[in-house]
Design a protein around this motif. Structure first.
Motif, short mmCIF file in Angstrom:
data_model
loop_
_atom_site.label_atom_id
_atom_site.label_comp_id
_atom_site.label_asym_id
_atom_site.label_seq_id
_atom_site.Cartn_x
_atom_site.Cartn_y
_atom_site.Cartn_z
N LYS A 1 0.80 -0.91 -0.14
CA LYS A 1 -0.12 -0.82 0.29
C LYS A 1 0.63 1.16 -0.37
CE LYS A 1 -3.67 -2.11 2.65
NZ LYS A 1 -4.80 -2.19 3.95
N LYS A 2 2.18 1.09 -0.29
CA LYS A 2 2.51 2.69 0.02
C LYS A 2 2.70 3.23 -1.64
CE LYS A 2 6.79 -0.04 2.10
NZ LYS A 2 8.17 -0.26 1.91
N LEU A 3 3.05 3.97 -1.64
CA LEU A 3 3.26 5.00 -3.02
C LEU A 3 3.91 4.58 -3.41
CD1 LEU A 3 2.98 8.75 -1.14
CD2 LEU A 3 1.46 7.62 -2.17
N PRO A 4 3.60 5.51 -5.26
CA PRO A 4 4.57 4.50 -6.04
C PRO A 4 5.97 5.02 -5.73
CG PRO A 4 2.58 5.31 -6.85
CD PRO A 4 2.50 5.68 -5.65
N ILE A 5 6.61 4.25 -6.72
CA ILE A 5 8.16 5.12 -6.17
C ILE A 5 9.05 4.08 -7.39
CG2 ILE A 5 10.77 4.49 -5.23
CD1 ILE A 5 8.98 2.98 -2.77
N TYR A 6 9.84 4.95 -8.02
CA TYR A 6 10.63 5.16 -9.45
C TYR A 6 11.73 4.23 -9.54
CZ TYR A 6 12.62 7.27 -13.56
OH TYR A 6 13.38 7.17 -14.77
N VAL A 7 12.01 3.58 -9.83
CA VAL A 7 13.09 2.59 -9.65
C VAL A 7 13.38 2.39 -10.81
CG1 VAL A 7 12.09 1.19 -7.72
CG2 VAL A 7 11.32 0.87 -10.26
N ASN A 8 15.29 1.48 -10.56
CA ASN A 8 16.23 1.44 -11.90
C ASN A 8 16.69 0.49 -11.96
OD1 ASN A 8 16.89 5.28 -12.34
ND2 ASN A 8 18.01 5.22 -9.99
N ALA A 9 15.82 -0.27 -13.17
CA ALA A 9 15.71 -1.35 -13.36
C ALA A 9 16.82 -1.65 -14.64
CB ALA A 9 15.11 -2.01 -13.37
N ALA A 10 17.21 -2.72 -14.84
CA ALA A 10 17.47 -3.55 -16.28
C ALA A 10 16.75 -4.40 -16.21
CB ALA A 10 19.10 -4.12 -15.76
N ALA A 11 16.93 -4.87 -17.53
CA ALA A 11 16.43 -5.76 -18.48
C ALA A 11 17.30 -6.93 -19.12
CB ALA A 11 15.27 -5.71 -19.32
N ALA A 12 16.99 -7.92 -19.15
CA ALA A 12 17.93 -8.66 -19.06
C ALA A 12 17.22 -10.10 -19.32
CB ALA A 12 19.17 -9.11 -17.94
N ASN A 13 18.43 -10.56 -20.65
CA ASN A 13 17.60 -12.22 -21.53
C ASN A 13 18.78 -13.44 -20.31
OD1 ASN A 13 21.16 -11.67 -21.95
ND2 ASN A 13 20.39 -13.46 -23.42
N ALA A 14 17.84 -14.43 -20.46
CA ALA A 14 18.34 -15.79 -19.18
C ALA A 14 19.71 -15.71 -19.16
CB ALA A 14 17.58 -16.93 -19.69
N ASP B 1 28.29 -7.00 -3.18
CA ASP B 1 29.13 -7.14 -4.36
C ASP B 1 28.87 -7.69 -6.46
OD1 ASP B 1 29.48 -9.53 -4.26
OD2 ASP B 1 31.26 -9.29 -3.74
N PHE B 2 27.74 -7.60 -5.82
CA PHE B 2 27.64 -7.70 -7.35
C PHE B 2 26.58 -6.47 -7.96
CE2 PHE B 2 24.38 -9.00 -11.31
CZ PHE B 2 25.17 -10.38 -12.32
N SER B 3 27.42 -5.79 -9.46
CA SER B 3 26.97 -4.44 -9.44
C SER B 3 27.45 -4.71 -11.44
CB SER B 3 27.32 -3.66 -9.04
OG SER B 3 29.58 -3.93 -9.11
N ALA B 4 26.25 -5.34 -12.36
CA ALA B 4 26.46 -5.76 -13.19
C ALA B 4 24.50 -5.37 -13.31
CB ALA B 4 26.98 -7.07 -13.73
N PRO B 5 24.50 -4.68 -14.60
CA PRO B 5 25.05 -3.15 -14.27
C PRO B 5 24.98 -2.08 -12.58
CG PRO B 5 23.48 -2.18 -15.52
CD PRO B 5 23.61 -3.53 -15.43
N ALA B 6 25.15 -1.98 -12.06
CA ALA B 6 25.73 -0.77 -11.11
C ALA B 6 24.35 0.08 -10.84
CB ALA B 6 26.91 0.17 -10.65
N GLY B 7 23.76 0.67 -10.05
CA GLY B 7 23.03 1.37 -9.99
C GLY B 7 21.12 1.14 -10.02
N VAL B 8 21.46 -0.06 -10.14
CA VAL B 8 20.46 -0.90 -10.37
C VAL B 8 19.31 -1.29 -8.70
CG1 VAL B 8 20.43 -1.10 -13.01
CG2 VAL B 8 21.02 -3.34 -11.09
N ASP B 9 18.42 -1.12 -9.23
CA ASP B 9 17.20 -1.82 -8.28
C ASP B 9 16.70 -3.07 -8.31
OD1 ASP B 9 16.90 0.82 -6.13
OD2 ASP B 9 15.74 1.52 -8.30
N PHE B 10 16.76 -3.63 -9.66
CA PHE B 10 16.93 -4.81 -9.90
C PHE B 10 16.64 -5.55 -10.77
CE2 PHE B 10 12.18 -2.82 -10.58
CZ PHE B 10 12.03 -3.01 -11.51
#
Length: 878
Positions: free
Chosen positions: A183-196, A263-272
Motif C-alpha cells: 500500500k506504499k506510494l509509487p516509487i521511481y526505480v532503476n531496473a535492467a532488463a536482461a536475457n536468461a 558486491d554484484f553490480s552488473a550494471p551498477a546503480g540498478v534496483d532490480f
C-alpha cells in the motif's frame, strides 16, 4: 635436521640472552679462578697469578662476541639493540622526529590513497568467477559518430547464432519503471532488463532465492524480478522474507524471486533485474538504429583468447554487412575486457595521478634525506667515538639505516592512517563509477604495499647519512673547535638533493597548471543553453502505453507545471544535455546525392515537446519552433542544429528542405543553436542533431526541464503533487538541477586539477622548507668562515650573495632539468587536456614564476641573517 636443531639452539640463546651471558661470565670467572690458583701453587703472588690467568684467557669481550656469533643470532641482536638505541634518539629529539614523521606521512598518505584507487579499479579481481573471461562487445560505426557501443536486438541474436568463441552471451538494457509495493506510494526505480544468458555470463549465485531462468525469459511469461542488494535495502529495508512477495511494476504484477549479493553490480546503480522476454524474431524484419539499446557481454569459451574472439566477431560483422547492407553496412563489432569496459576511460587519469603522488613521495624523501644528512654531520663526533671504540663502518651504517627505517615506518604508519581517512572520503565523493558504493576500499594488500614502500623509502633516504659517515676522519672529528673554512664534505650532496627537489616540484606545478587551464577552458565553453535555475526530472509510463494516452498525460503535466508559481517555462525531451544517452538516426537529404544503403547524415535524435527551447534558453536561429499541430501530425516536421547545417549545407538555407527517414520526407522548419553534452561528453564538439515532436512519435518516457525564478528545489514538492493528481500511479525520478548535471560532467577534470594542484602545493612547501634548511645549515657550518671573510673586508651584501648563489645555482639547474622532464612527462596528460597543449609556453613561464618567488624568499631569509653576523662573535665560535 642438524641445521634446524642448530637454528633452534641459536633462537633459544637469543631469547634467553641475559641468562646465557650470566652463564658465560660465570664460566670465564671460574676459568680465571682455577688458572690463578694453579699459578699461586707455582709460587706466584695472588695479583700476578690473576694477571697471568687473564692474559692466558685473552680478551673477555672478544670471547663474548665470538660466543654470540656462534651460539646466537647476531643480526637480530644488533637489530634489537639498534632499535632500542634509535627509539631513545627519537625521544631525545622530539622536534626532529615530528618533522620527519609528518613529512613522510604526507608523501605516504598521498601515494597510498592513489594506489588504493588504482588497485581497487585496475588490479583487484572483479567480483565474478573467472572475470578475465568476460568481455564487453560493442557495436561501432566504421566512420562517424557511434551510439555509445549499443547494439540492436537482431545483431545480438546474429552473434549468438554464428559465434564460435563464447560459451554464453547476454544483453541488458536500462528500464526505468514505477514500482508499488503493498500500500506504499509509487516509487521511481532503476531496473535492467536482461536475457536468461545474463546469469551464465556473470555466474554469481544469489544471496536469497534464485536468479531468472529461461522460462522467465519466454515472451508473455509471468513477470519476475531479482533485487540488487542496494535495491533490497532501499525498497524493502533488507527484509529476509521478501522472496515470493508480489509488487506492481509499471501497472503489472511481478514476483520477487531473488536477492543478489552486496558486491554484484552488473550494471551498477540498478534496483532490480527483470527478464527481457525477447526472441530473435521479436522485431520482425526491422534492423534499424532505433533499436540500439542493448549492452552486450559474453563469456569466452575455455582456451579462447580475447584476440581470437575479436577475429570471430570480425568474421560475423563482415557477413552481416554483406547480408544487410542498408542497416548493418556501416557497423562493425569491437570488444574489450570487462575491466577495460568499466574502468578504461578513467585509467589514463588514475595513472597520471598515481605518478604525481609518487613524485610527491620522492620530494618528501629528499626533504627527509636532507634532514638526516644534516643530523649525520652534527653527529660526526659521536660516530668517530664509536669507531674509535671498535665499531666497524658496517655496524655504524646498519645502526643509521635502522634509525631511518624506524622513522620511515612511523611516518608510514601515520600516513596509512591518514590515507584510510582519505580513502573513506574518496569512496563516496569521487565522480562517476569511482564513487559507487564498494568500489574503492583499502584492504590488507594495500596496507602491506604501503608498509613496504615506507620501509624502502626509509632505506633509500637513509643512504645519504650513511655515505656521509663513511667519510668521517677520526683524528679531525674527535678534535673540538676545529674551524670549518671550506664547508662540509656533504654539501655537494645537499645541493644535488635541492636541485632534484626543485625540478620535481616544477613538474608537478606545470601539470597542475595544464589541468587547471583545461578545466577553465571547459567551464567557459558556450553550452547552447542556460543551466541556472533549470530543474530536470523524469517520468516513465509503461512501455505499452498507447500514444494518445501518453500524449494526453504529458500535456496535462505540462500545463499543471506551467501554472505553478515560480515557474517561467517548461518543456519535454527524451534526454537532456549532460546525460550519457545515445540515440542516433540515419537520414538522407533532398539536397544531397542519395546512395543506396548509405544514408548521407548520421545525427543525434531528440524528441521534444512543450516550450523546451525557452525553458532551456537555447536560441532559435532561423525558422520557427514546433506548433501544437506539429505535435499531432502524421508527417511531422523537424528542427536541426547549427552543426548539421554547417557540415551538410554550409552555404544554403535549410528551411523548407527535407530530411528523408524510412521513406518519409520531414520538412526542416527551424535551426537551433548547438547544445553541448547531447550524449554526455561536454568536451566533445557538438555534432549534427535532429529534433522531432515527441507527441507525434508517442514516446512513453520523457524528461521535463523546468525554468524557475526561484531556487529549483523549492518547486519539487509542488511538481510531485501535480504529477500525483494527474496520475496517482506515477512517480518522479532523477530529480536534479542542470547545475548539478553540469558539475558532474566536469567532475573528473575537476578532480584531476584539484589533486595535482594539492600535490604541487605540498611539493612547493617542502621545496621551500628544504632550501631554507640547506641555506641555514650552510650558514651555521661556515660561521667562522663568515667572520674571516668579513674581517678581510667582505660586506654584508657579499655574504648574503654568497649564500644566495650557493642555493640558487642548484635550484636553477633543477629548474632547467624540471622543464625538460615536464616537456616529456606532461605529454602523458594529453588525453586529459582540453583547449591547451602540453608545451604551452605561458603556463611554463607562470609555473616558473610561482616556484621561483617563494624559493627566493626561503633563500633570502637565512642568507640575510648570515650577512648580519658579527665578525668577532663568529671568530670566537667553536
Amino acid at each position: 635436521m642438524k641445521t634446524l636443531h642448530r637454528f633452534l639452539i641459536r633462537l633459544r640463546n637469543l631469547v634467553t640472552g641475559r641468562r646465557g651471558d650470566q652463564r658465560l661470565r660465570e664460566e670465564l670467572e671460574d676459568y680465571v679462578a682455577r688458572e690463578a690458583e694453579a699459578n699461586m701453587q707455582a709460587g706466584m703472588s695472588e695479583e700476578e697469578a690473576r694477571r697471568q690467568a687473564r692474559m692466558k684467557l685473552g680478551a673477555a669481550e672478544a670471547i663474548r662476541e665470538r660466543y654470540h656469533a656462534e651460539e646466537g643470532l647476531p643480526l637480530l641482536e644488533c637489530l634489537a639493540q639498534d632499535t632500542r638505541f634509535s627509539l631513545r634518539q627519537m625521544r631525545r629529539s622530539p622536534g626532529f622526529t615530528l618533522v620527519v614523521v609528518l613529512t613522510m606521512a604526507l608523501g605516504i598518505a598521498a601515494t597510498t590513497t592513489m594506489f588504493t584507487v588504482v588497485y581497487s579499479t585496475l588490479l583487484r579481481s572483479l567480483p565474478y568467477p573467472q572475470s578475465e573471461r568476460i568481455v564487453a562487445i560493442h557495436d561501432t560505426r566504421i566512420a562517424g559518430r557511434s551510439a555509445g557501443g549499443l547494439m540492436t536486438g537482431p545483431r545480438f541474436y546474429d552473434i549468438e547464432a554464428r559465434n564460435r568463441s563464447f560459451s554464453s552471451l547476454t544483453f541488458f538494457y536500462f528500464d526505468e519503471s514505477t514500482l508499488v509495493a503493498g500500500k506504499k506510494l509509487p516509487i521511481y526505480v532503476n531496473a535492467a532488463a536482461a536475457n536468461a544468458g545474463f546469469w551464465d555470463v556473470f555466474d554469481t549465485a544469489p544471496m536469497l532465492g534464485r536468479v531468472l531462468n529461461a522460462k522467465d525469459d519466454m515472451p508473455h511469461a509471468p513477470l519476475t524480478v531479482v533485487l540488487s542488494y542496494p535495491g533490497w535495502q532501499r525498497l524493502f529495508g533488507g527484509d529476509p522474507n521478501v522472496i515470493g512477495e508480489q509488487v506492481t511494476l509499471d501497472q503489472q504484477t511481478a514476483t520477487i524471486v531473488g536477492v543478489m549479493p552486496r558486491d554484484f553490480s552488473a550494471p551498477a546503480g540498478v534496483d532490480f533485474w527483470r527478464a527481457a522476454q525477447f526472441v530473435p524474431n521479436s522485431w520482425g524484419n526491422y534492423r534499424g538504429d532505433g533499436l540500439r539499446s542493448f549492452n552486450v557481454f559474453g563469456r569466452l569459451r575455455r582456451g579462447v583468447t580475447p584476440a581470437q574472439a575479436q577475429g570471430d566477431l570480425d568474421r560475423i560483422g563482415e557477413q552481416l554487412r554483406r547480408e544487410y547492407p542498408s542497416s548493418d553496412g556501416a557497423w562493425r563489432f569491437t570488444s574489450e575486457t570487462l575491466r577495460e569496459d568499466r574502468y578504461g576511460h578513467v585509467q589514463p587519469a588514475l595513472m597520471a595521478l598515481l605518478i604525481a603522488s609518487a613524485l610527491l613521495l620522492l620530494i618528501a624523501c629528499i626533504n627527509v634525506a636532507n634532514l638526516l644528512l644534516s643530523r649525520a654531520t652534527a653527529r660526526q663526533r659521536e660516530v668517530a667515538l664509536r669507531r674509535a671504540l671498535g665499531a666497524s663502518g658496517r655496524r655504524v651504517a646498519f645502526q643509521l639505516l635502522v634509525e631511518s627505517g624506524l622513522l620511515a615506518l612511523a611516518g608510514g604508519g601515520t600516513g596509512i592512517l591518514l590515507a584510510f581517512a582519505l580513502t573513506r572520503t574518496a569512496a563516496t565523493s569521487l565522480p562517476g563509477i569511482l564513487g559507487r558504493p564498494g568500489t574503492i576500499h583499502m584492504d590488507g594488500i594495500v596496507i602491506e604495499v604501503a608498509l613496504l614502500i615506507s620501509l624502502a623509502t626509509g632505506i633509500v633516504f637513509g643512504v645519504a647519512p650513511v655515505l656521509e659517515t663513511r667519510k668521517v676522519q677520526l683524528h679531525s672529528a674527535l678534535k673540538q673547535g676545529e674551524a670549518r673554512l671550506g664547508g662540509s664534505s656533504g654539501n655537494w650532496l645537499r645541493s644535488v638533493l635541492v636541485g632534484v627537489q626543485v625540478g620535481l616540484s616544477l613538474v608537478l606545478l606545470v601539470g597542475a597548471s595544464l589541468l587547471a587551464e583545461s578545466l577553465w577552458n571547459l567551464m567557459k565553453l558556450p553550452l547552447g543553453f542556460e543551466p541556472e535555475h533549470l530543474l530536470t526530472f523524469r517520468l516513465a509510463l509503461p512501455w505499452d502505453t498507447r500514444p494518445e494516452v501518453a500524449r494526453n498525460f504529458y500535456n496535462d503535466v505540462q500545463q499543471r507545471i506551467e501554472n505553478l508559481p515560480g515557474v517561467e517555462a517548461a518543456g519535454q525531451i527524451n534526454s537532456p544535455p549532460m546525460l550519457d544517452f545515445h540515440l542516433r538516426g540515419s537520414y538522407d537529404a533532398d539536397w544531397l546525392p542519395q546512395v543506396a544503403n548509405q544514408p548521407a547524415i548520421s545525427a543525434d535524435s531528440r524528441s521534444i515537446a512543450g516550450n523546451l527551447l525557452v525553458a532551456m534558453g537555447t536560441p532559435l536561429l532561423a525558422g520557427r519552433a514546433f506548433s501544437a499541430e506539429d505535435q499531432v501530425s502524421t508527417l511531422p516536421p523537424v528542427l536541426v542544429n547549427e552543426a548539421l547545417v554547417r557540415e551538410f549545407l554550409p552555404k544554403g538555407n535549410p528551411i523548407g528542405h527535407h530530411l528523408l527517414l524510412d521513406g518519409q520526407a520531414h520538412e526542416i522548419v527551424g535551426v537551433v543553436a548547438d547544445v553541448r553534452g547531447v550524449s554526455g561528453a561536454i568536451a566533445a564538439e557538438p555534432g549534427p542533431a535532429v529534433y522531432s515532436p515527441a507527441n507525434a512519435d508517442g514516446s512513453w518516457h520523457r524528461y521535463f526541464l523546468v525554468r524557475t525564478n526561484v531556487p529549483p528545489e523549492q518547486v519539487v514538492k509542488s511538481i510531485r503533487e501535480q504529477v500525483y493528481q494527474a496520475d496517482p500511479r506515477q512517480s518522479l525520478g532523477r530529480i536534479e538541477t542542470m547545475d548539478q548535471l553540469l558539475s558532474d560532467a566536469v567532475a573528473q577534470p575537476r578532480l584531476n586539477a584539484a589533486v595535482v594542484a594539492s600535490f604541487a602545493g605540498i611539493a612547493l612547501l617542502l621545496a621551500c622548507v628544504g632550501i631554507y634548511g640547506v641555506v641555514s645549515y650552510f650558514a651555521a657550518q661556515r660561521t667562522q668562515e663568515i667572520g674571516v671573510r668579513m674581517a678581510l673586508g667582505a660586506t654584508r651584501g657579499d655574504i648574503t650573495r654568497l649564500f644566495v648563489r650557493r642555493a640558487m645555482v642548484p635550484a636553477a639547474i633543477g629548474l632547467a632539468t624540471g622543464t625538460v622532464v615536464s616537456l616529456a612527462a606532461d605529454r602523458l596528460l594529453r588525453s586529459q587536456l582540453y583547449g591547451v597543449q602540453p608545451d604551452d609556453l605561458r603556463l611554463y613561464l607562470a609555473s616558473l614564476l610561482v616556484l621561483l618567488a617563494p624559493l627566493l624568499v626561503a633563500t633570502l631569509r637565512p642568507a640575510i641573517r648570515a650577512g648580519k653576523t658579527e665578525p668577532m662573535e663568529a671568530l670566537r665560535t667553536e
